[in-house]
Design an enzyme around this catalytic site. Sequence first.
Site, mmCIF file in Angstrom:
data_model
loop_
_atom_site.group_PDB
_atom_site.id
_atom_site.type_symbol
_atom_site.label_atom_id
_atom_site.label_comp_id
_atom_site.label_asym_id
_atom_site.label_seq_id
_atom_site.Cartn_x
_atom_site.Cartn_y
_atom_site.Cartn_z
ATOM 1 N N LYS A 86 8.480 35.484 -1.736
ATOM 2 C CA LYS A 86 8.881 36.242 -2.931
ATOM 3 C C LYS A 86 9.079 35.333 -4.157
ATOM 4 O O LYS A 86 9.506 35.779 -5.215
ATOM 5 C CB LYS A 86 10.149 37.055 -2.673
ATOM 6 C CG LYS A 86 9.941 38.174 -1.678
ATOM 7 C CD LYS A 86 11.087 39.164 -1.664
ATOM 8 C CE LYS A 86 10.846 40.242 -0.636
ATOM 9 N NZ LYS A 86 10.928 39.667 0.745
ATOM 10 N N TYR B 34 10.552 46.947 0.769
ATOM 11 C CA TYR B 34 11.053 47.372 2.091
ATOM 12 C C TYR B 34 11.218 48.896 2.130
ATOM 13 O O TYR B 34 11.051 49.519 3.174
ATOM 14 C CB TYR B 34 12.399 46.717 2.389
ATOM 15 C CG TYR B 34 12.344 45.221 2.551
ATOM 16 C CD1 TYR B 34 13.138 44.389 1.747
ATOM 17 C CD2 TYR B 34 11.515 44.620 3.490
ATOM 18 C CE1 TYR B 34 13.090 43.013 1.879
ATOM 19 C CE2 TYR B 34 11.461 43.245 3.633
ATOM 20 C CZ TYR B 34 12.248 42.447 2.820
ATOM 21 O OH TYR B 34 12.170 41.077 2.953
ATOM 22 N N ASP C 142 18.353 35.319 5.836
ATOM 23 C CA ASP C 142 16.900 35.165 5.699
ATOM 24 C C ASP C 142 16.520 33.818 5.095
ATOM 25 O O ASP C 142 15.739 33.738 4.133
ATOM 26 C CB ASP C 142 16.370 36.308 4.820
ATOM 27 C CG ASP C 142 14.858 36.278 4.674
ATOM 28 O OD1 ASP C 142 14.368 36.616 3.570
ATOM 29 O OD2 ASP C 142 14.175 35.877 5.641
ATOM 30 N N ASN D 182 27.159 37.882 -0.074
ATOM 31 C CA ASN D 182 25.860 38.499 -0.322
ATOM 32 C C ASN D 182 25.533 39.477 0.797
ATOM 33 O O ASN D 182 25.582 39.124 1.978
ATOM 34 C CB ASN D 182 24.748 37.461 -0.393
ATOM 35 C CG ASN D 182 23.385 38.129 -0.617
ATOM 36 O OD1 ASN D 182 23.069 38.587 -1.718
ATOM 37 N ND2 ASN D 182 22.600 38.235 0.452
ATOM 38 N N GLU D 183 25.255 40.694 0.381
ATOM 39 C CA GLU D 183 24.821 41.755 1.308
ATOM 40 C C GLU D 183 25.673 41.846 2.570
ATOM 41 O O GLU D 183 25.161 41.798 3.699
ATOM 42 C CB GLU D 183 23.352 41.564 1.669
ATOM 43 C CG GLU D 183 22.438 41.724 0.466
ATOM 44 C CD GLU D 183 20.990 42.016 0.826
ATOM 45 O OE1 GLU D 183 20.260 42.473 -0.076
ATOM 46 O OE2 GLU D 183 20.627 41.841 2.000
ATOM 47 N N ASN E 220 21.235 44.394 -4.978
ATOM 48 C CA ASN E 220 19.899 43.956 -4.544
ATOM 49 C C ASN E 220 19.057 45.189 -4.251
ATOM 50 O O ASN E 220 19.520 46.086 -3.518
ATOM 51 C CB ASN E 220 20.005 43.105 -3.269
ATOM 52 C CG ASN E 220 20.746 41.806 -3.523
ATOM 53 O OD1 ASN E 220 20.984 41.431 -4.677
ATOM 54 N ND2 ASN E 220 21.116 41.116 -2.455
ATOM 55 N N TRP F 110 14.195 37.886 -7.258
ATOM 56 C CA TRP F 110 14.199 37.224 -5.940
ATOM 57 C C TRP F 110 12.761 36.824 -5.625
ATOM 58 O O TRP F 110 11.950 37.671 -5.298
ATOM 59 C CB TRP F 110 14.786 38.137 -4.848
ATOM 60 C CG TRP F 110 15.008 37.364 -3.586
ATOM 61 C CD1 TRP F 110 14.209 37.353 -2.483
ATOM 62 C CD2 TRP F 110 16.086 36.457 -3.308
ATOM 63 N NE1 TRP F 110 14.731 36.509 -1.530
ATOM 64 C CE2 TRP F 110 15.869 35.944 -2.009
ATOM 65 C CE3 TRP F 110 17.186 36.021 -4.023
ATOM 66 C CZ2 TRP F 110 16.737 35.018 -1.417
ATOM 67 C CZ3 TRP F 110 18.047 35.116 -3.446
ATOM 68 C CH2 TRP F 110 17.824 34.608 -2.161
HETATM 69 C C1 GCU Z 1 17.860 40.177 0.868
HETATM 70 C C2 GCU Z 1 18.630 38.912 0.943
HETATM 71 C C3 GCU Z 1 17.798 37.683 0.749
HETATM 72 C C4 GCU Z 1 16.435 37.868 1.401
HETATM 73 C C5 GCU Z 1 15.751 39.012 0.691
HETATM 74 C C6 GCU Z 1 14.367 39.254 1.247
HETATM 75 O O1 GCU Z 1 18.178 40.944 -0.115
HETATM 76 O O2 GCU Z 1 19.759 38.834 0.125
HETATM 77 O O3 GCU Z 1 18.468 36.610 1.313
HETATM 78 O O4 GCU Z 1 15.668 36.726 1.360
HETATM 79 O O5 GCU Z 1 16.487 40.189 0.902
HETATM 80 O O6 GCU Z 1 14.288 39.958 2.248
HETATM 81 O O7 GCU Z 1 13.404 38.729 0.719
#
Ligand code: GCU
Length: 582
Positions: free
Chosen positions: A558, A461, A165, A404-405, A455, A538
Amino acid sequence: MLYPQSNLYRQTIELADFWDFCFDPNDVGIQNGWQKGFTDARPIAVPASWNDQFEDGRDFLGPAWYQTSFDLPWSWDEKRIVLRFGSVNYLAEVWLNGQSLGSHEGGHLPFEFDATSWVKQSGNLLVVRVDGRLAFDHVPPGNVTGDAADFFASHAGNFPQAQFDFFPYCGIQRPVMLYATSQNYLRDIAVDTQFQDLLGKIHVRVERVGEASGIARFHLLGYGHHSTREIPLSNESVEVDIDVPSVMLWSPKNPNLYDLSVELVRNGNVIDAYTLKVGVRTIEIVGDQLLLNDEPIYLNGFGRHEDFPVVGRGYLPALIVKDYALMQWIGANSFRTSHYPYSEQMLDLADQLGILVIDETPAVGLYFREDGLEKRGALCQQYVREMIARDKNHPSVIMWSVANEPHSTPPHTRPFFEELYHEAKTLDSTRPVTLVSFLGAGEEAFAFYDLICLNRYLGWYVGPGKLDEALSTLSVELDSLHEKFNKPILLAEFGADAIPGHHAQPPEMFSEEYQTELIVRYIELLRQKSYVVGEHIWNMCDFKTSQGVTRAGALNYKGVFTRDRRPKLAAHRVRELWQKNT
Ligand code: GCU
């Protein structure tokens, strides 16, 4: 890997400013011999991403060609001459005076070539072909097709189709340098630090190349301490322990740094030297706590990005200073280099300012379907090696994150992450190793990684708009995660998009009020959990992403600061909470 340094025995020049550049949409460069030089070029700034420098080419990911010419300083005869790239995203191929020097895969980490045999005194032509096109067997991957269950479907519809992302910026994004050393030189220096009461101990391991005679001399300077040790050179490497009585430890409150100078001496003459900043500190996990210098530490900070208009992911010194000033203003003591290692200078300043760093490889958006899995595995190993080789001596770096993820799906995930854990621990046994997950309890790797990094986007979401439910769900989940793995937990990502200037009372999604309430209530909950060792919001700043229906203006909103570093409502509220801690 030592960062280039100029001193009495070494010299460095940077090949910066404007290079010749040209897109190669039909990929004809190689067959047309552009490796020997090309015409029809336009000027481009280096270091910087290419995508936002021009009115065309934003979504063009390569291949593209760079060239520049240079002469050598007159004092570089008989010297070993090295060409170093700070980072090139994604695939780089390099030619000097028509001669291939080699290639490198993977953005965000440095690579270098010994150019001694091919460089001329003047009129050198350096050509670089850069390919940032997304592919399923790259790390991070992109353009992944097939059953959406296998990978992150949420990104599948975006353009460019990245499995991550953030915008897949391309190009020569960090400084390109030439440096000269003697043919007998220091290849690497590694420091590990300990202390007992007030006695510090710095263990130094030096690797050198060249004739095996002479001595290695170690000077340590700082805070009234000045010591010199000399060790005969017999092998390729030499080790020494330096005692530091009344040691001044490195910590966020007191980021004390000593100067360690290492010299190669033959027949009484210094033939090479390198000076390193050293901070004496320890970091470990004991029970549910993260201990820095034997004291519990709580991480309050951010996930971030190297991202700014026009330069894209390019190295921009003023932005580094600005972001640290904002971190100090808001009271943050740490950040994660989400989702790739940041510039060396970012870490140098973290050492100087006392900011704690979780250093993360570019392993984001991983999936475990067999196609390309072996290649992705090898790349992840390469990144762990390259990152630790580059960043191991920074006191600010307190932890390694190897992914990550990941879209973890058995049976391949466990062996994949066992190998990565083993690789990292073999290279550096002094720091905790983690990975950052969205799976939580389903993340097998948490059974053997040192710390749980999670996370969570409950109230965004998941359960959009329902904050009460989000907080109670999170509370239950954290307790059960801790019960299952019995390890400290860092909430590595939480947050909400807030369009700057959009307000709502009562708060609703995308408003600054909703972002603020979500963040503040998460923080208040986390502080009630004794096993929680940190909160990373984040994100620190809004940043550029691929185009998609969830990304208005191709931005992720964000950030608690806007992309041009102005505070949103949340920044002020978080400052109230965090300043209380400092
Ligand atoms: C995820 C991810 C990020 C992304 C974030 C989002 O957790 O690790 O890279 O930007 O979600 O959707 O804002």
